[in-house]
Write a protein that holds these residues in place. Sequence first.
Motif, PDB file in Angstrom:
ATOM      1  N   ASN A 142       9.083   3.013   7.416  1.00 47.81           N
ATOM      2  CA  ASN A 142       8.304   2.029   6.589  1.00 47.81           C
ATOM      3  C   ASN A 142       9.418   2.130   5.188  1.00 47.81           C
ATOM      4  N   THR A 143       9.121   1.311   4.461  1.00 54.95           N
ATOM      5  CA  THR A 143       9.876   1.390   3.044  1.00 54.95           C
ATOM      6  C   THR A 143       8.815   1.175   2.161  1.00 54.95           C
ATOM      7  N   PRO A 144       8.752   1.748   0.915  1.00 54.28           N
ATOM      8  CA  PRO A 144       7.812   1.778  -0.140  1.00 54.28           C
ATOM      9  C   PRO A 144       7.291   0.367  -0.706  1.00 54.28           C
ATOM     10  N   CYS A 145       6.161   0.210  -0.930  1.00 56.56           N
ATOM     11  CA  CYS A 145       5.774  -0.871  -1.463  1.00 56.56           C
ATOM     12  C   CYS A 145       5.237  -0.925  -3.005  1.00 56.56           C
ATOM     13  N   VAL A 146       5.558   0.291  -3.548  1.00 55.57           N
ATOM     14  CA  VAL A 146       5.232   0.536  -4.808  1.00 55.57           C
ATOM     15  C   VAL A 146       6.315   1.311  -5.574  1.00 55.57           C
ATOM     16  N   ALA A 147       6.299   1.296  -7.041  1.00 55.13           N
ATOM     17  CA  ALA A 147       7.417   1.954  -7.770  1.00 55.13           C
ATOM     18  C   ALA A 147       6.775   3.081  -8.464  1.00 55.13           C
ATOM     19  N   VAL A 148       7.463   3.944  -9.231  1.00 53.84           N
ATOM     20  CA  VAL A 148       7.151   5.085  -9.847  1.00 53.84           C
ATOM     21  C   VAL A 148       6.473   4.367 -11.217  1.00 53.84           C
ATOM     22  N   GLY A 149       5.402   5.033 -11.625  1.00 55.89           N
ATOM     23  CA  GLY A 149       4.626   4.390 -12.880  1.00 55.89           C
ATOM     24  C   GLY A 149       3.447   3.244 -12.349  1.00 55.89           C
ATOM     25  N   ASP A 150       3.505   2.921 -11.095  1.00 56.59           N
ATOM     26  CA  ASP A 150       2.530   1.973 -10.664  1.00 56.59           C
ATOM     27  C   ASP A 150       1.132   2.646 -10.523  1.00 56.59           C
ATOM     28  N   LEU A 151       0.098   1.929 -10.719  1.00 55.72           N
ATOM     29  CA  LEU A 151      -1.320   2.294 -10.688  1.00 55.72           C
ATOM     30  C   LEU A 151      -1.559   1.942  -9.233  1.00 55.72           C
ATOM     31  N   VAL A 152      -2.276   2.661  -8.530  1.00 54.85           N
ATOM     32  CA  VAL A 152      -2.713   2.529  -6.957  1.00 54.85           C
ATOM     33  C   VAL A 152      -4.021   2.588  -6.983  1.00 54.85           C
ATOM     34  N   ALA A 153      -4.868   2.171  -6.255  1.00 53.75           N
ATOM     35  CA  ALA A 153      -6.445   2.211  -5.484  1.00 53.75           C
ATOM     36  C   ALA A 153      -6.390   2.843  -4.279  1.00 53.75           C
ATOM     37  N   LYS A 154      -7.487   3.649  -4.041  1.00 53.31           N
ATOM     38  CA  LYS A 154      -7.684   4.160  -2.880  1.00 53.31           C
ATOM     39  C   LYS A 154      -7.644   3.232  -1.673  1.00 53.31           C
ATOM     40  N   GLY A 155      -6.734   3.478  -0.705  1.00 56.51           N
ATOM     41  CA  GLY A 155      -6.981   2.523   0.331  1.00 56.51           C
ATOM     42  C   GLY A 155      -5.929   1.173   0.328  1.00 56.51           C
ATOM     43  N   GLN A 156      -5.163   1.493  -0.990  1.00 57.85           N
ATOM     44  CA  GLN A 156      -3.962   0.326  -0.943  1.00 57.85           C
ATOM     45  C   GLN A 156      -2.702   0.590  -0.329  1.00 57.85           C
ATOM     46  N   ILE A 157      -2.106  -0.180   0.329  1.00 57.71           N
ATOM     47  CA  ILE A 157      -0.986  -0.051   1.217  1.00 57.71           C
ATOM     48  C   ILE A 157       0.130   0.228   0.047  1.00 57.71           C
ATOM     49  N   ILE A 158       0.975   1.413   0.457  1.00 56.71           N
ATOM     50  CA  ILE A 158       1.944   1.825  -0.434  1.00 56.71           C
ATOM     51  C   ILE A 158       3.236   2.034   0.254  1.00 56.71           C
ATOM     52  N   ALA A 159       3.431   1.620   1.576  1.00 60.63           N
ATOM     53  CA  ALA A 159       4.709   1.702   2.308  1.00 60.63           C
ATOM     54  C   ALA A 159       4.186   0.839   3.690  1.00 60.63           C
TER      55      ALA A 159
END
Length: 446
Positions: free
Chosen positions: A45-62
């Motif tokens: 996989n490759t990351p879908c988020v970047a450093v500093g992003d706010l994420v929710a529990k269950g959100q796809i991050i890669a």
Amino acid sequence: MSKHTFKGGIHPLEMKELSNQCPITPVFPSSKMVTIPVTMGGAPNTPCVAVGDLVAKGQIIANGDKFMNCPVHSSVSGKVKKIQNCLVTGNMEVPCIIIESDEENRTAFMEPLDPFTCEPADALKRIKDAGIVGMGGASFPAHVKLNPPEDKVIDYVLINAAECEPYLTCDERTLQEQTEKVIDGTAIILRLVGAQGIIALEENKEYIKPKLMEVIQAKGYGDDISVCVVKTKYPQGSEKFIVASCLGIEIPSAKLPADAGTIISNVGTVCAISDAFRLGMPLIERSLTISGLGVEKPCNIRVPVGTLVSDLIPDVVQVKDETVKIISGGPMMGFAMPSANFPVAKGTSGVTFLTEKETYIGEEDQCISCGACSKMCAMRLNPVLIVRELKAGNLNKAKRFGLMDCIECGCCAFVCPAHVNIVQRVRLGKGLMRQKMAEAKAKEAK
């Protein structure tokens, strides 16, 4: 009446009594941080988020765009602090996404989906979107396993509840504490592939059979799901042997269970499938066993994926000074780790802390060609010959002796009087052989 079993195998001390009476307890890492590997089964996989992003529990991050990709989700709500290489099971450094929890518990779950009325394609998509992989250790993507080629006719679905690895008991506790969820997940799979279901229990867990049968009958699955009790023997839980024991079918060399008309799923995996449909929850938590004489209080816990084992010390895990080895997994097929600073992944079924009484930490001696390893090999290989050729650098000869057929169960190393590191040598040899085969394929294509 004799129990179903297979030829070969060993009977190590089970050590289940250390933790099999301990209920599964939810635990959160003391640092409020999770270190989530970008890939945990399937294609990279490759990351879908970047450093500093706010994420929710269950959100796809890669994730990735290939059929074999299996998405990875955040197991907490919070902020992405780092994306960097970290040590994981197997002593490899891989890209990981480090998230600090804000303890707000914001969720990004999917909408619940009725698995018995939706289209099969939608059901497979739900399993993929939930990032479900095999939780017994191999971490093979479930949406791929449950979608066999059209020329493969699936007659049976085996729920592997053998849990033959010493010390580990999280599946045993799951069968007792989440019986209805186990049966629900099994029924969902049966609806997808159109087969008969068999729950395979080792006889040391036969006491759970009445409860399983009670729920099966209550849910109306008496004609579809049965329970098969197999002999307690290692490595009974390996896919080749669970099929041989329950069905009397041998999976040919270099073939998969689907080639024998069978699909095998772990207890934790079927529970995750049930959660994906009933709750819309991706695979972001898992149960595991903490055991061994190196800890004060062995236990079964449930943690967010990405929890560092070191973050469980000392609040949950009190490690004794006598501990000489930390193993990710069980003592037979697990990986010895240099420290507890590694994350719980989707395939982490336990962490074992061993003392000198439980393991050998000395150097290996010279092989005396006693043949004990060949006698105990359930795959009917000659490990002594494989290792001999690997030491000489003869990869092709090692392959002819069955290098790639070895399941790395560790029976050979367990009985070896010279303490030869057979499994480690085989793992290294397999890696070199795969590299050699890939290079040959690339050269041919060019």
